[in-house]
Design an enzyme around this catalytic site. Structure first.
Site, PDB file in Angstrom:
ATOM      1  CD  GLU A  76      19.067  79.133  -7.600  1.00  0.00           C
ATOM      2  OE1 GLU A  76      18.305  79.273  -6.750  1.00  0.00           O
ATOM      3  OE2 GLU A  76      20.365  79.227  -6.990  1.00  0.00           O
ATOM      4  CE1 TYR A 236      32.537  73.174   5.640  1.00  0.00           C
ATOM      5  CE2 TYR A 236      34.815  72.822   5.303  1.00  0.00           C
ATOM      6  CZ  TYR A 236      33.492  73.420   5.003  1.00  0.00           C
ATOM      7  OH  TYR A 236      33.275  73.631   3.713  1.00  0.00           O
TER       8      TYR A 236
END
Length: 394
Positions: A76, A236
């Site tokens: 992050e 997908y």
């Protein structure tokens, strides 16, 4: 502070909103296990990809449901005085603080989970916690990966295979329907996607921990996946991501054969469609999820990330059955409510009917938007959004 949204991406995060939403999931877990006693105590749990979505929910379930010391790995961006961090940075800091208050050991690492250096750090951390992992969750959602063997950078592609893909989609911010058209992937793009999102890195983690003696004899390891309905398969399940997920499933079969010899096991858990930072950018999926939410909420079986993961832990991984309940391919199906025949039949019917005039009636766009905002710390009950924001603290 207001959300800055470009397309299907929110460019900022609210520190206190992220913190409060993480605490809400912790409170929900504590309340659940105050009424449903955990079947066993977990000692040490490693979550690779632990800062948002299903990874964060898994770590919360392990720590606050099963009392486990946890290690979380994520990547992050940290905050500055002028810019907020990405949501997972605030989520992780909140988790660490709440775990400390509860007396539950928690170690968090922010860095490249694909690297050998991170594996070594986690190995040392497990040793510092006193022993091997009982459970290893693999929940990475990354668009790029550097191969630790030769330093090659691979980028995943979200594309169909073989043919141009056309289908309905929705701009969930303004509620307007449209049609997406995506050109098929090249073979090089497909292979790169498998490199990033397939099972190779999961295998590297388990092999490393096993060689270090850091897997309990009855260790379980689980990687997360999704299958979904026919309407999303071309982009997908039968697209580049699907190739990667099939590789993940083959990896699970190989790992399971090895680990089961000592009483352990490796599984792919097929989870329910939810709003995450990753799923929000997949064309068609936002419309499907909005219709799905409408139907599942009406039937009283809607779940978010934390409800799904608590059910995975309590009814699958550590349920009352001696044998792990899996499908014919050896997969855990915690998407069972989503894929119920009656639910899919209704969603398919709504898909054919939905247009710009009736979308607010037929789909739960409001619920989708709210979930999207919440994962970035906005629209969270109990947060004063008029107050000044300190990006460095929660």
């Amino acid at each position: 502070m207001e959300p800055k949204i470009r397309g299907a991406i929110c460019m900022n995060a609210h520190p206190k909103g992220c913190a409060e939403e993480t605490r809400r999931q912790i409170r929900w877990t504590q309340d659940y296990f105050s009424h449903h006693k955990a079947s066993k105590k977990l000692e040490r749990v490693l979550v690779i990809g632990a800062s948002t979505g299903y990874g964060l929910a898994s770590r919360i379930a392990a720590a606050f449901g099963y009392g486990a010391a946890t290690i979380g790995v994520s990547f992050e961006k940290e905050p500055s005085e002028k810019r907020p961090a990405t949501p997972g940075w605030y989520n992780t800091r909140t988790f660490d603080e709440e775990a400390k208050k509860a007396g539950i050991p928690a170690l968090s690492f922010n860095g490249d989970a694909f690297s050998n250096e991170m594996r070594a750090k986690v190995g040392d951390a497990l040793k510092s916690l006193g022993g091997p992992a009982d459970l290893v969750i693999y929940s990475l959602a990354s668009g790029v990966r550097t191969d630790p063997a030769d330093g090659t950078l691979y980028r995943s592609a979200l594309k169909p295979l073989g043919e141009v893909y056309k289908a309905k989609s929705v701009d969930f911010i303004n509620g307007r329907l449209g049609e997406v058209e995506i050109a098929p992937a090249t073979e090089e793009e497909r292979r790169a996607t498998v490199k990033v999102m397939g099972g190779e890195d999961w295998r590297l983690w388990i092999d490393y921990l096993g060689a270090q003696g850091l897997l309990a004899p009855d260790v379980k390891t689980v990687a997360y996946s999704y299958i979904g309905p026919e309407v999303t398969h071309a982009v997908y399940r039968e697209g580049t991501i699907g190739s990667a997920k099939k590789d993940l499933e083959e990896t699970a079969k190989g790992l399971n054969k090895e680990l089961s010899a000592s009483g352990g096991g490796a599984y792919v858990s097929v989870n329910k469609a939810v709003v995450t930072r990753a799923s929000a950018v997949i064309p068609v999926v936002s419309l499907y999820i909005s219709l799905l939410f409408k139907v599942m909420k009406q039937k009283g079986v809607h779940e978010g990330c934390i409800e799904q993961m608590v059910r995975l832990f309590s009814q699958r991984l550590y349920g009352s059955n001696e044998a792990m309940p899996v499908d014919t391919e050896g997969r855990i199906r915690i998407d069972d409510w989503e894929m119920r025949e009656d639910i899919q039949k209704e969603v398919s019917s709504l898909w054919e009917k939905v247009d710009d005039e009736n979308i607010d009636e037929l789909a739960d766009l409001a619920g989708y938007r709210e979930d999207f905002l919440k994962i970035h710390g906005f629209s969270v009950p109990g947060v004063d959004y008029d107050a000044e924001v300190d990006f460095l603290n929660i």
